[in-house]
Design a protein around this motif. Sequence first.
Motif, short mmCIF file in Angstrom:
data_model
loop_
_atom_site.label_atom_id
_atom_site.label_comp_id
_atom_site.label_asym_id
_atom_site.label_seq_id
_atom_site.Cartn_x
_atom_site.Cartn_y
_atom_site.Cartn_z
N THR A 234 0.72 -1.23 0.01
CA THR A 234 0.14 -0.07 -0.04
C THR A 234 0.78 1.40 0.00
N SER A 235 2.04 1.19 0.02
CA SER A 235 2.97 2.29 0.00
C SER A 235 4.41 1.97 -0.60
N ASP A 236 5.15 2.96 -0.53
CA ASP A 236 6.73 2.71 -1.09
C ASP A 236 7.46 2.37 0.24
N TYR A 237 8.05 1.30 -0.03
CA TYR A 237 8.82 0.45 1.27
C TYR A 237 10.26 0.46 0.75
N ASP A 238 11.08 0.42 1.89
CA ASP A 238 12.56 0.70 1.50
C ASP A 238 13.06 -0.54 1.74
N LEU A 239 14.36 -1.05 0.92
CA LEU A 239 15.23 -1.88 1.22
C LEU A 239 16.77 -1.14 1.08
N LEU A 240 17.60 -1.79 1.71
CA LEU A 240 19.24 -1.47 1.63
C LEU A 240 20.00 -2.53 0.85
N ALA A 241 20.78 -2.28 -0.02
CA ALA A 241 21.44 -3.18 -0.78
C ALA A 241 23.03 -2.78 -0.64
N LEU A 242 23.66 -3.73 -0.22
CA LEU A 242 25.13 -3.61 -0.11
C LEU A 242 26.04 -4.38 -1.30
N GLY A 243 26.74 -3.85 -1.76
CA GLY A 243 27.59 -4.32 -3.01
C GLY A 243 28.42 -5.31 -2.68
N PRO A 244 28.73 -6.45 -3.32
CA PRO A 244 29.64 -7.33 -2.74
C PRO A 244 31.10 -6.80 -2.20
N ASP A 245 31.56 -5.65 -2.62
CA ASP A 245 32.83 -5.23 -2.12
C ASP A 245 32.58 -4.00 -0.99
N ARG A 246 31.36 -3.97 -0.59
CA ARG A 246 30.95 -2.94 0.43
C ARG A 246 30.94 -3.59 1.74
N GLU A 247 31.89 -2.96 2.48
CA GLU A 247 32.07 -3.64 3.87
C GLU A 247 30.78 -2.80 5.20
N ALA A 248 30.36 -3.61 5.76
CA ALA A 248 29.25 -3.18 6.63
C ALA A 248 29.07 -4.27 7.59
N ASP A 249 28.44 -3.74 8.79
CA ASP A 249 28.10 -4.65 10.11
C ASP A 249 26.72 -5.03 10.04
N LEU A 250 26.54 -6.15 9.41
CA LEU A 250 24.94 -6.53 8.91
C LEU A 250 24.23 -6.82 10.38
N GLN A 251 25.22 -7.39 11.43
CA GLN A 251 24.21 -7.79 12.70
C GLN A 251 23.70 -6.40 13.09
N ARG A 252 24.80 -5.30 13.23
CA ARG A 252 23.92 -3.94 13.62
C ARG A 252 23.05 -3.27 12.85
N LEU A 253 23.30 -3.56 11.37
CA LEU A 253 21.97 -3.00 10.53
C LEU A 253 20.76 -3.80 11.04
N ALA A 254 20.81 -5.08 11.20
CA ALA A 254 19.58 -5.77 11.39
C ALA A 254 18.78 -5.14 12.74
N THR A 255 19.48 -4.79 13.56
CA THR A 255 18.73 -4.15 14.67
C THR A 255 18.10 -2.69 14.83
N LEU A 256 18.55 -2.05 13.69
CA LEU A 256 18.16 -0.63 13.52
C LEU A 256 16.75 -0.64 13.14
N PRO A 257 15.87 0.58 13.57
CA PRO A 257 14.36 0.73 13.35
C PRO A 257 13.97 0.41 11.90
N LEU A 258 14.51 0.66 10.95
CA LEU A 258 14.36 0.52 9.64
C LEU A 258 13.95 -1.07 9.21
N PHE A 259 14.80 -1.80 9.82
CA PHE A 259 14.75 -3.28 9.61
C PHE A 259 13.99 -4.03 10.69
N PHE A 260 13.87 -3.61 11.95
CA PHE A 260 13.65 -4.35 13.10
C PHE A 260 12.37 -3.60 13.77
N ARG A 261 11.36 -4.26 13.65
CA ARG A 261 9.93 -3.54 14.45
C ARG A 261 9.92 -3.97 15.65
N ARG A 262 10.26 -2.69 16.82
CA ARG A 262 10.15 -3.18 18.13
C ARG A 262 8.66 -3.13 18.60
#
Length: 262
Positions: A234-262
């Motif tokens: 019903t709306s425009d929803y977001d995704l975050l995509a990380l390129g194969p050579d982009r370093e990122a803390d996936l565990q930290r990202l998964a806890t952020l409000p955009l991805f985890f509904r508290r």
Amino acid sequence: MQLPFAIRNFGQALFRGIPLRVRSGINYNMKWSIVTYGRGYGSGSFGRDRIEALQAVIRPGDTFWDIGAHKGFMTLAAAKMVGSSGRVVSVEPSERNRWFLERHLSWNHVTNVTVIPSAMAGEEGEAPFGGRGDSLAYEIGTGNETVRIRTVDAVIRDFQVPAPSILKIDAEAQEGAILHGSGAAIPSDAALLISIHGRALYEIVTDWLRQRGYRILESWEMARCSADPEYPWTSDYDLLALGPDREADLQRLATLPLFFRR
């Protein structure tokens, strides 16, 4: 009750040059036009979950492309996040929106932003652009403004700007076309924040990303829809995509409000 469109336009033209300060968040104390102070802009809450996700992946010196910059709230935030060594390419086709975007940059003495007066899609050309009512939902193919359409490659060529290392796309159903028309311009260490305007576009975008080895984190709202084909989109929803050579803390990202509904 919302005022008629013509009256709202007259009020905006009369008072748009009056600035107020943003009250919180990454854009705290920045000047913002009084006539567009609602929707969380003035409070500083607009897009806070998206900004937090970007803060987790942006590095100083990045080149941030803001495709669908609107009046510049995300552009202001990105200019701060990439720092003085970074750069922001702010793409906004609407002349009305660009007036605010450029005024907000000027009021706040932001100098690391290049404004691109163009729409973006998969092919170059010209088309009507706009709509009635909320300028957040302006789109190609409607409205009374004729705009130039460019691809990612064409923006790099025509404006001599760097390719994006961070790319935010909120372009009213052009997200798939923009990606497919980008060629090899988006590097393998890029991070992309994409607002997707429907289930069919979700399939197009995620297929493009997976073919190129991107890791995809869906917002909790998008995950709810993608897990159940019968759930209404019903709306425009977001995704975050990380390129194969982009370093990122996936565990930290998964806890952020955009991805985890508290």
